[in-house]
Motif scaffolding. Structure first.
Motif, PDB file in Angstrom:
ATOM      1  N   UNK A  91      53.816  95.564  63.100  1.00 39.23           N
ATOM      2  CA  UNK A  91      53.494  95.321  61.693  1.00 39.23           C
ATOM      3  C   UNK A  91      51.998  95.090  61.482  1.00 39.23           C
ATOM      4  N   UNK A  92      51.154  95.703  62.311  1.00 43.35           N
ATOM      5  CA  UNK A  92      49.725  95.446  62.192  1.00 43.35           C
ATOM      6  C   UNK A  92      49.091  96.130  60.990  1.00 43.35           C
ATOM      7  N   UNK A  93      49.878  96.932  60.263  1.00 43.50           N
ATOM      8  CA  UNK A  93      49.406  97.527  59.009  1.00 43.50           C
ATOM      9  C   UNK A  93      50.391  97.249  57.867  1.00 43.50           C
ATOM     10  N   UNK A  94      51.212  96.201  58.019  1.00 42.30           N
ATOM     11  CA  UNK A  94      52.219  95.869  57.013  1.00 42.30           C
ATOM     12  C   UNK A  94      51.943  94.501  56.417  1.00 42.30           C
ATOM     13  N   UNK A  95      51.954  94.441  55.094  1.00 41.79           N
ATOM     14  CA  UNK A  95      51.826  93.177  54.369  1.00 41.79           C
ATOM     15  C   UNK A  95      52.992  93.067  53.401  1.00 41.79           C
ATOM     16  N   UNK A  96      53.237  91.881  52.890  1.00 42.84           N
ATOM     17  CA  UNK A  96      54.376  91.663  51.993  1.00 42.84           C
ATOM     18  C   UNK A  96      53.944  90.787  50.826  1.00 42.84           C
ATOM     19  N   UNK A  97      54.404  91.143  49.624  1.00 47.64           N
ATOM     20  CA  UNK A  97      54.107  90.333  48.446  1.00 47.64           C
ATOM     21  C   UNK A  97      55.170  89.237  48.332  1.00 47.64           C
ATOM     22  N   UNK A  98      54.810  88.051  48.769  1.00 45.09           N
ATOM     23  CA  UNK A  98      55.733  86.910  48.725  1.00 45.09           C
ATOM     24  C   UNK A  98      55.662  86.237  47.361  1.00 45.09           C
TER      25      UNK A  98
END
Length: 329
Positions: A91-98
């Protein structure tokens, strides 16, 4: 000769430092090396999705790489969040809108296979949207104190957009702090809950600002208070709950917050790049206009401060969920 060696030593040391800084900067500039995925843990169309797509468009320009939005709804955001936690180096290029679902979900589902605080990197809080305590236009209650006194004597109903939503939990927190008689009435989203409130089928709601603002302006709803720490610029004459001064409401401050997080293995250089890019995004006129349309405020927390906020929220909602009896074991 000794002096010359010292000078040469300092020069060599200085060169090593310069080389180290150069390598460090180069490493930071190497990220991203691929498209960035921005995961939305909810279905398309809601506030989280709309915000994410706006941020993704602006980030694409700032990072000079594609930022692709991916919707992964399920179980109050815990499905997508759990997948992010398990992803590790992948997931080194994955972000999430929490959003509040991140902390509320941990309270409602105490047996999650991830730690909502320690398994993530907290990059940047993007926006905070206040909820508004609203009653129907023909409600006999014109202020919070009158409502609380009545709710201590008779049962009141409050609508919400789904179990575990910030709207639901704001109502439960109000009920707990004020020790009032209130029954939660669930609906499948704010679109379904709003007509019941407007029609007087329920007594009160703690709705998100964007949902009820136009109805407050038109006089179809009465705003008794906002749930943020400070008064809203959009409803300057409406008090905050924590300034009421009684009924334990000095402890009531909550907003619908939205912020970007990543797996705990997210590269440090990527965090730096993301935070710098997001600061640029948040200064853009397009983002400012978007925030204004929501009646929101720009977020101010990043890194360790954002993480500390999350830890506090998890603890608070855990207590509320236990009191309300809404835990899913």
């Amino acid at each position: 000769m000794t002096k010359l060696l010292n000078v040469l030593g300092l020069a060599t040391c200085g060169g090593a430092i310069a080389l180290s800084l150069s390598v460090s900067n180069a490493q930071a500039q190497e990220w991203p090396t691929d498209d960035v995925r921005l995961v939305v843990p909810y279905a398309p169309g809601g506030t989280t999705d709309v915000l994410s797509r706006s941020v993704a468009d602006l980030l694409t320009e700032e990072l000079d790489t594609n930022v692709v939005v991916e919707n992964r709804p399920g179980a109050g955001s815990t499905v997508a969040t759990g997948r992010l936690a398990r992803g590790g180096q992948g997931n080194d290029h994955t972000i999430l809108m929490a959003s509040p679902g991140h902390t509320i979900g941990a309270a409602i589902y105490p047996n999650l296979e991830y730690d909502p605080v320690e398994d993530f990197v907290f990059i940047q809080n993007m926006i905070d949207i206040p909820n508004v305590m609203v009653v129907p236009a023909d409600s006999p209650y014109d202020n919070v104190s009158d409502f609380v006194e009545a709710a201590k004597e008779q049962n009141m109903t409050f609508s919400h957009s789904g179990v575990g939503s910030s709207i639901h939990m704001s109502g439960e927190l109000f009920k707990t702090l004020t020790e009032t008689n209130m029954t939660a009435v669930p609906f499948s989203g704010s679109g379904a809950a709003l007509p019941a409130l407007l029609g007087g089928d329920v007594d009160v709601s703690f709705e998100n600002m964007p949902t009820v603002y136009s109805h407050i302006q038109s006089g179809d709803l009465k705003a008794l208070a906002v749930t943020s720490a400070e008064r809203s610029d959009y409803l300057p004459d409406v008090p905050t709950l924590n300034e009421i001064g009684e009924y334990n409401l000095d402890q009531f401050t909550t907003t619908a917050w939205f912020g970007l997080i990543a797996n705990e293995t997210f590269p440090e250089e990527a965090v730096v790049v993301m935070q710098e890019a997001l600061q640029e995004v948040m200064e853009r006129e397009e983002f400012t206009d978007f925030v204004d349309q929501l009646g929101a405020r720009k977020g101010t927390l990043a890194g360790d401060e954002f993480k500390a906020f999350i830890a506090d929220e998890v603890a608070r909602w855990d207590e509320v969920a236990a009191e309300a009896g809404i835990r899913q074991e």
